[in-house]
Design a protein around this motif. Sequence first.
Motif, mmCIF file in Angstrom:
data_model
loop_
_atom_site.group_PDB
_atom_site.id
_atom_site.type_symbol
_atom_site.label_atom_id
_atom_site.label_comp_id
_atom_site.label_asym_id
_atom_site.label_seq_id
_atom_site.Cartn_x
_atom_site.Cartn_y
_atom_site.Cartn_z
ATOM 1 N N UNK A 124 -9.429 -3.878 -3.783
ATOM 2 C CA UNK A 124 -9.664 -3.843 -2.334
ATOM 3 C C UNK A 124 -10.897 -4.664 -1.965
ATOM 4 N N UNK A 125 -11.875 -4.675 -2.844
ATOM 5 C CA UNK A 125 -13.102 -5.410 -2.547
ATOM 6 C C UNK A 125 -12.864 -6.922 -2.519
ATOM 7 N N UNK A 126 -11.797 -7.374 -3.194
ATOM 8 C CA UNK A 126 -11.483 -8.808 -3.197
ATOM 9 C C UNK A 126 -10.681 -9.198 -1.953
ATOM 10 N N UNK A 127 -10.188 -8.203 -1.217
ATOM 11 C CA UNK A 127 -9.528 -8.494 0.051
ATOM 12 C C UNK A 127 -8.068 -8.868 -0.068
ATOM 13 N N UNK A 128 -7.367 -8.334 -1.068
ATOM 14 C CA UNK A 128 -5.952 -8.647 -1.220
ATOM 15 C C UNK A 128 -5.125 -7.940 -0.139
ATOM 16 N N UNK A 129 -4.125 -8.638 0.357
ATOM 17 C CA UNK A 129 -3.323 -8.114 1.474
ATOM 18 C C UNK A 129 -2.127 -7.316 0.968
ATOM 19 N N UNK A 130 -2.357 -6.368 0.083
ATOM 20 C CA UNK A 130 -1.289 -5.527 -0.431
ATOM 21 C C UNK A 130 -0.863 -4.507 0.616
ATOM 22 N N UNK A 131 0.405 -4.133 0.555
ATOM 23 C CA UNK A 131 0.914 -3.048 1.371
ATOM 24 C C UNK A 131 0.657 -1.757 0.595
ATOM 25 N N UNK A 132 -0.514 -1.174 0.814
ATOM 26 C CA UNK A 132 -0.928 -0.017 0.021
ATOM 27 C C UNK A 132 -0.090 1.227 0.317
ATOM 28 N N UNK A 133 0.698 1.202 1.391
ATOM 29 C CA UNK A 133 1.595 2.328 1.646
ATOM 30 C C UNK A 133 2.714 2.382 0.608
ATOM 31 N N UNK A 134 2.895 1.298 -0.145
ATOM 32 C CA UNK A 134 3.939 1.242 -1.162
ATOM 33 C C UNK A 134 3.389 1.445 -2.583
ATOM 34 N N UNK A 135 2.148 1.837 -2.706
ATOM 35 C CA UNK A 135 1.522 2.015 -4.021
ATOM 36 C C UNK A 135 2.325 2.993 -4.878
ATOM 37 N N UNK A 136 2.547 2.624 -6.140
ATOM 38 C CA UNK A 136 3.253 3.506 -7.074
ATOM 39 C C UNK A 136 2.442 3.649 -8.353
ATOM 40 N N UNK A 137 2.756 4.710 -9.087
ATOM 41 C CA UNK A 137 2.092 4.994 -10.356
ATOM 42 C C UNK A 137 3.164 5.529 -11.306
ATOM 43 N N UNK A 138 3.344 4.873 -12.445
ATOM 44 C CA UNK A 138 4.428 5.265 -13.365
ATOM 45 C C UNK A 138 4.251 6.667 -13.925
ATOM 46 N N UNK A 139 3.027 7.248 -13.839
ATOM 47 C CA UNK A 139 2.787 8.602 -14.348
ATOM 48 C C UNK A 139 3.024 9.677 -13.295
ATOM 49 N N UNK A 140 3.366 9.273 -12.092
ATOM 50 C CA UNK A 140 3.647 10.219 -11.010
ATOM 51 C C UNK A 140 5.047 10.798 -11.226
ATOM 52 N N UNK A 141 5.192 12.125 -11.282
ATOM 53 C CA UNK A 141 6.531 12.708 -11.467
ATOM 54 C C UNK A 141 7.551 12.226 -10.440
ATOM 55 N N UNK A 142 7.081 11.930 -9.214
ATOM 56 C CA UNK A 142 7.996 11.422 -8.189
ATOM 57 C C UNK A 142 8.519 10.036 -8.556
ATOM 58 N N UNK A 143 7.777 9.335 -9.415
ATOM 59 C CA UNK A 143 8.236 8.022 -9.895
ATOM 60 C C UNK A 143 9.091 8.182 -11.148
ATOM 61 N N UNK A 144 8.553 8.888 -12.163
ATOM 62 C CA UNK A 144 9.301 8.901 -13.422
ATOM 63 C C UNK A 144 10.532 9.800 -13.367
ATOM 64 N N UNK A 145 10.668 10.574 -12.285
ATOM 65 C CA UNK A 145 11.952 11.246 -12.050
ATOM 66 C C UNK A 145 13.071 10.205 -12.055
ATOM 67 N N UNK A 146 12.816 9.051 -11.462
ATOM 68 C CA UNK A 146 13.844 8.015 -11.347
ATOM 69 C C UNK A 146 13.920 7.157 -12.604
ATOM 70 N N UNK A 147 12.821 7.082 -13.367
ATOM 71 C CA UNK A 147 12.903 6.447 -14.688
ATOM 72 C C UNK A 147 13.851 7.255 -15.571
ATOM 73 N N UNK A 148 13.710 8.581 -15.513
ATOM 74 C CA UNK A 148 14.602 9.463 -16.265
ATOM 75 C C UNK A 148 16.039 9.359 -15.740
ATOM 76 N N UNK A 149 16.192 9.218 -14.442
ATOM 77 C CA UNK A 149 17.523 9.073 -13.842
ATOM 78 C C UNK A 149 18.202 7.789 -14.342
ATOM 79 N N UNK A 150 17.435 6.704 -14.437
ATOM 80 C CA UNK A 150 18.009 5.452 -14.932
ATOM 81 C C UNK A 150 18.426 5.620 -16.401
#
Length: 894
Positions: A124-150
Amino acid sequence: MSSERRKPYPFDQIEPKWQAIWDERCAFHAPNPGETNFDPAKPKFYILDMFPYPSGAGLHVGHPEGYTATDIIARYKRMRGFSVLHPMGWDAFGLPAEQYAIKSGQHPAITTRENVAKFKAQLKRIGFSYDWQREINTTDPAYYKWTQWIFLQLYNSWFNPKTNKAEPISTYRGKNPDGVRLAYVADVPVNWCPELGTVLANEEVVDGKSEIGGFPVVRRPMRQWMLRITAYAERLLNELEGLDWPEGIKLLQRNWIGRSEGAEVDFTVAQVSNLRTEENGNLESCPTIHVFTTRPDTLYGATYMVLAPEHSLVDLIVTEEQWPAVREYRERTARKSELERTDLAKEKTGIFTGACAINPVNQERIPIWIADYVLLGYGTGAIMAVPAHDERDLEFARKFDLPIREVVQPPGGEDPIGFIGDGIAINSPIIEGLSSAEAKKKITSWLDERGLGRSTINYKLRDWLFSRQRYWGEPFPVVWEDGKHRALDESELPVVPPPLDDYKPTGTGEPPLAKAKDWIRYSEKATREANVMPQWAGSCWYYLRFCDPQNDERFVSEEAEKYWMGGANDEARMTNDEGMTKREPPGNSSFVIRHSSFKSAPGGVDLYVGGTEHAVLHLLYARFWHKALFDLGHLSKPEPFQRLVNQGIILGEDNQKMSKSRGNIVNPDDVIEQYGADAFRCYEMFMGPLEQMKPWSMRGVEGVARFLARVWRLFMNENQAGEWQLSAAIRDVDPDKAQQKIVHATIKKVTEDIESLSFNTAISQMMIFVNAFTNAEIIPLSAMRTFLVLLNPFAPHLASELWEKLGPKFSDARRDITEQSWPSYDERLLVENEVEIVVQVNGKVRDRMRLSIHATEAELKAAALASPRIKALIAGKTVRNVIVIPQKLVNVVV
């Protein structure tokens, strides 16, 4: 105020201000179909960075190089009218957090959360224009639920060779569906690290030791989950063609897949003493060794065979006398990595098993050896050795005094021994005198007719070993009951790992999850799978989750996937002959379709940028998962990434790779503290071409910082109180002819350079622009506004601040700079209609003039003689001659 005076411009105040504004406004959020502010008429552009593993060390200056490049393109594309998806997230499962948990007892989730916070603050300090509302983390159960689904989609599918695609396992009509599933269980030799307590991939083993920790690694057979990626080998190979990837990366992929055409030949093992007696009193049939060879024309030259030491037949055929030596050799081999075993420079080693095989073409008995240079994972794990025509086999035969028989005569009288090319078959009755190509066909047909062999295609690619004996990874959605595995229902996802008091390896080969007795016990009869998935799993599909990260009902909605990956608006995007992307003008036939941006292009992500360290496995695994999901109807495109760019490595100032041990790591926080984020961004791009390796230089950062300070002073000056105020030289007037030309030349150059990722030369052109206006008495407002739009992708904080500064004086309802359209240029204004003419007197340069390129010799002569400076020099002298070279010079001779 004193802090401002110490800095060339107040970047330390400007940059945090604009970062806070962008966050507050969610300035870079890209709405999905159905969301407020979604514009279906906008073409999409999906630009993606290879998301990082958040280590405890944080970023060094090499990491943001690719991120800066993608941010420039993202900001540029938004101004070109695109809906831009530019997300960021975290590939956060991994051994380092688990190793820290073993040492400290701190749960890996806490370590990961702390590391992510550090990385995010730096980005953030470098000023990148990321859409932070889309931030994901592979260790989040809400994410790896779908890794397991795949994983379940793969488990419940098979690859149908008739349709050449994955299908639900329910369509399989065979008796053993477990034998064809895309996810299956097998006993395979693996790289086992007792200290880490886990299986390691080949790329995680260096010189027989673990990459992390440097612990000894041995080869041992273990029950593992495997993914049948080999079923997709041909498609993974052939479908590279439609991708805009560097040829070097495509070659790496092709070599890893390793397609080769040849024959599989059957060698029957001669009778050995330890074959069992069957019930009818006969000895059981002798086993057959299947060998793949690309040179069946050399079969008559096969004088011995070699099996991989781990080959299952070794135990069956080894004689009692040879068993002790074979056992000791296998133990030594288990301590070697595959890289060590296949090193061509190492001395060849091996042990005779005591058994022999029958060569099917001449019925000759040939000895069967084991040697570590033959790998179980390639081909069939067995080779027929033709020492006369294979360098490795020749070295082995000479060392162990084995027969060498010439069977290929090279052209031109060359010595046959050691010749590996094509020639004429010799000492080979069935194919005698035939060329190598003809001999291959004839001998393969001969074998096939007699049931002794068959034509086949082999791949170097092996099925993907998908198990890890770790804690910190995605648990498998599988349970075991009565020795058989079955999948959990999707309603039971996510399967979350239980907390443990002790994360240390069990030491028995059992995974750490086996310690959680209550968790492992699924029911009275069933137990959970204790292995976890590898770190690769979460990174195989993250680009899809970015399209719809908050969806609880589906891994990605059909609408979002089709928009961001399917190119729903591609028809509206065209490219002219100069590479400038525009909307299609009616009836303009000079515009052509941009290959990487249209429905015909197989890939979904428009531009993927990352390091070459992921050039093979990550890309291969992601393509495999994507194709399987595409086959099963979950995706609209057959490939994940259409265009791929690899950024070069940034070395330390000592020209060495940055590392803690060398003490040459440069922290971006330190650079930003001293020079600002915009200077950091611009220097990262100014160092040289994006793809090249280049050394860091703090003097280079200083130079770019001085350029940005000149930009600031072009707009601003200090009053007597030391306060910055807008320069009075900036006025709302039309630029003159020369100024128009530099403005349009800069628009053209920066536009084309961004499109071609030539960011360093774009910055150079902007430096030329600033120099051209620095001493101007009157600076046109329109020229400065255009320049700020061009500068914005590179130095967004500075450009935003100066744009805002223009507002109060020139209040013409201009919106924020991020909402401006990218400027266009007029080619007519770039045409050179004047040229500099050098004027000499007796061959010495005395003056220079700018005249029309169409000026005649008479006009050039008259202009030179009318020059006040020339008049003064020739006054009272006789002009003897005037030499004119059109468009170059006039030489007055007196």
